[in-house]
Write a protein that holds these residues in place. Structure first.
Motif, PDB file in Angstrom:
ATOM      1  N   PHE A 165      -4.203   1.600  18.476  1.00  0.00           N
ATOM      2  CA  PHE A 165      -3.825   1.700  16.745  1.00  0.00           C
ATOM      3  C   PHE A 165      -4.470   0.548  16.267  1.00  0.00           C
ATOM      4  O   PHE A 165      -4.422   0.678  14.721  1.00  0.00           O
ATOM      5  N   VAL A 166      -5.950  -0.228  16.554  1.00  0.00           N
ATOM      6  CA  VAL A 166      -5.187  -1.246  16.056  1.00  0.00           C
ATOM      7  C   VAL A 166      -6.516  -0.734  15.003  1.00  0.00           C
ATOM      8  O   VAL A 166      -6.693  -1.666  14.035  1.00  0.00           O
ATOM      9  N   VAL A 172      -7.592   2.305   8.071  1.00  0.00           N
ATOM     10  CA  VAL A 172      -6.446   3.397   7.284  1.00  0.00           C
ATOM     11  C   VAL A 172      -7.095   2.139   5.332  1.00  0.00           C
ATOM     12  O   VAL A 172      -6.172   2.897   4.866  1.00  0.00           O
ATOM     13  N   CYS A 173      -7.485   1.299   5.595  1.00  0.00           N
ATOM     14  CA  CYS A 173      -7.538   0.097   4.118  1.00  0.00           C
ATOM     15  C   CYS A 173      -8.511   1.087   3.419  1.00  0.00           C
ATOM     16  O   CYS A 173      -8.535   0.981   2.239  1.00  0.00           O
ATOM     17  N   ILE A 215      -0.019   4.123   9.655  1.00  0.00           N
ATOM     18  CA  ILE A 215       1.416   3.754   8.605  1.00  0.00           C
ATOM     19  C   ILE A 215       1.198   2.717   8.782  1.00  0.00           C
ATOM     20  O   ILE A 215       1.809   1.903   7.572  1.00  0.00           O
ATOM     21  N   VAL A 216       1.345   1.672   9.794  1.00  0.00           N
ATOM     22  CA  VAL A 216       1.683   0.425   9.753  1.00  0.00           C
ATOM     23  C   VAL A 216       0.468  -0.401   9.117  1.00  0.00           C
ATOM     24  O   VAL A 216       0.982  -1.214   8.255  1.00  0.00           O
ATOM     25  N   PHE A 221      -0.579  -2.901   3.835  1.00  0.00           N
ATOM     26  CA  PHE A 221      -1.833  -3.330   3.011  1.00  0.00           C
ATOM     27  C   PHE A 221      -1.271  -3.250   1.628  1.00  0.00           C
ATOM     28  O   PHE A 221      -2.181  -3.228   0.609  1.00  0.00           O
ATOM     29  N   VAL A 222      -0.687  -1.554   1.356  1.00  0.00           N
ATOM     30  CA  VAL A 222      -0.684  -1.166   0.259  1.00  0.00           C
ATOM     31  C   VAL A 222       0.076  -1.890  -0.644  1.00  0.00           C
ATOM     32  O   VAL A 222      -0.288  -2.232  -2.327  1.00  0.00           O
TER      33      VAL A 222
END
Length: 305
Positions: A165-166, A172-173, A215-216, A221-222
């Motif tokens: 998860f982490v 994803v960044c 997703i988290v 970040f976005v």
């Protein structure tokens, strides 16, 4: 939307998805190259805020009007084909490119280095006015990226789901920040091989945990990056330029298994040719994109000033 545009966006998504499985290559960089970066960031921001409104307003009994307003601003005809193309590329690429990268690491790194080196011109050219502070930001970002990509890759292991998860939330960044490779981040955390194996084995528990973490991470970040592009555009693009320059360290063709730099050896001319092939691919993509924009003007590249 006409079919050619849909197919083109499918191809763009496939290119971004392919980049995401290649250590050292940033999906955000490819999004910049093919001209969909700003459109994706803007749509992702509205999508995340809409999802947050569904949860918060739903719990408070305020209805879904504000969520629908956010969803209405999502460019679905851009987002959906790119998402489909990315998903297909991730599945196919994990099965095809994985063995190629493993069997021909020097050659593939040479091609990828050419891709990144040529694509540096994209964010650099999007800065409206290069000022001394922008140069400083670019240099600091380049040094930081160089240091990050100099970290030896850790040994892959069977990770626990909280770690999955982490890792996904961090990796994803790379979809949002050009110059940062999600696959390389996974590699340094020892998560690259397990993730590729989970895709090939269709491990739904692992993939579901990974998707939730992504997703988290994207949600956290976005929105911040979108604000930076809207209010500090030149500074943000200068940092992106520096990150891409520094990330070239990860793609030096001659490396040890843990990422240490080696002197050029073997058929150097062939490696140089592969590097130039990567450059040529990016130049061709940029030419196609500019011609497409000339025929059908749109705002996929040019965001708010």
């Amino acid at each position: 939307m006409r079919l050619p545009r849909f197919l083109l966006d499918l191809l763009r998504g496939a290119l971004i998805g392919t980049a995401e499985i290649i250590p050292g290559v940033s999906g955000g960089t490819i999004a910049l190259i093919v001209g969909v970066y700003t459109g994706l960031i803007t749509s992702a921001g509205h999508l995340v805020r809409g999802a947050v409104r569904v949860v918060i307003d739903g719990v408070r009994g305020r209805g879904l009007a504000r969520a629908r307003a956010q969803f209405a601003q999502v460019r679905w005809m851009l987002l959906l084909p790119i998402a489909i193309g990315m998903g297909a590329a991730l599945v196919i690429g994990a099965a095809i490119l994985g063995p190629v990268i493993e069997d021909y690491p020097t050659q593939t790194r040479a091609v990828f280095a050419g891709l990144i080196a040529a694509s540096i011109a994209v964010p650099m050219g999007m800065v409206s006015h290069w000022r001394p502070r922008h140069v400083v930001l670019a240099v600091v970002a380049a040094v930081s990226a160089f240091a990050l990509t100099s970290i030896p890759g850790s040994v892959d292991a069977d990770p626990a789901l909280p770690l999955v998860f982490v890792a996904a939330a961090v990796a994803v960044c790379a979809l949002v920040l050009p110059g940062v490779s999600g696959s390389f981040l996974l590699l340094t955390m020892g998560m690259y091989a397990p993730t590729i194996a989970a895709v090939n084995d269709r491990d739904l528990v692992y993939l579901g945990t990974f998707a939730f973490g992504a997703i988290v991470g994207l949600g956290l970040f976005v929105t911040g990056l979108q604000w930076l592009l809207e209010h500090r555009r030149d500074a943000t693009l200068a940092v992106m330029t520096g990150l891409m320059v520094g990330s070239l360290r990860a793609l030096w063709p001659w490396q040890t298994e843990d990422g240490g730099v080696l002197a050029p050896q073997g058929d150097i001319l062939a490696i140089l040719g592969l590097f130039l092939l990567g450059v040529a691919i990016v130049v061709a993509l940029l030419i196609i994109e500019r011609r497409l924009q000339a025929r059908q003007p749109h705002d996929l590249v040019e965001g708010p000033k």
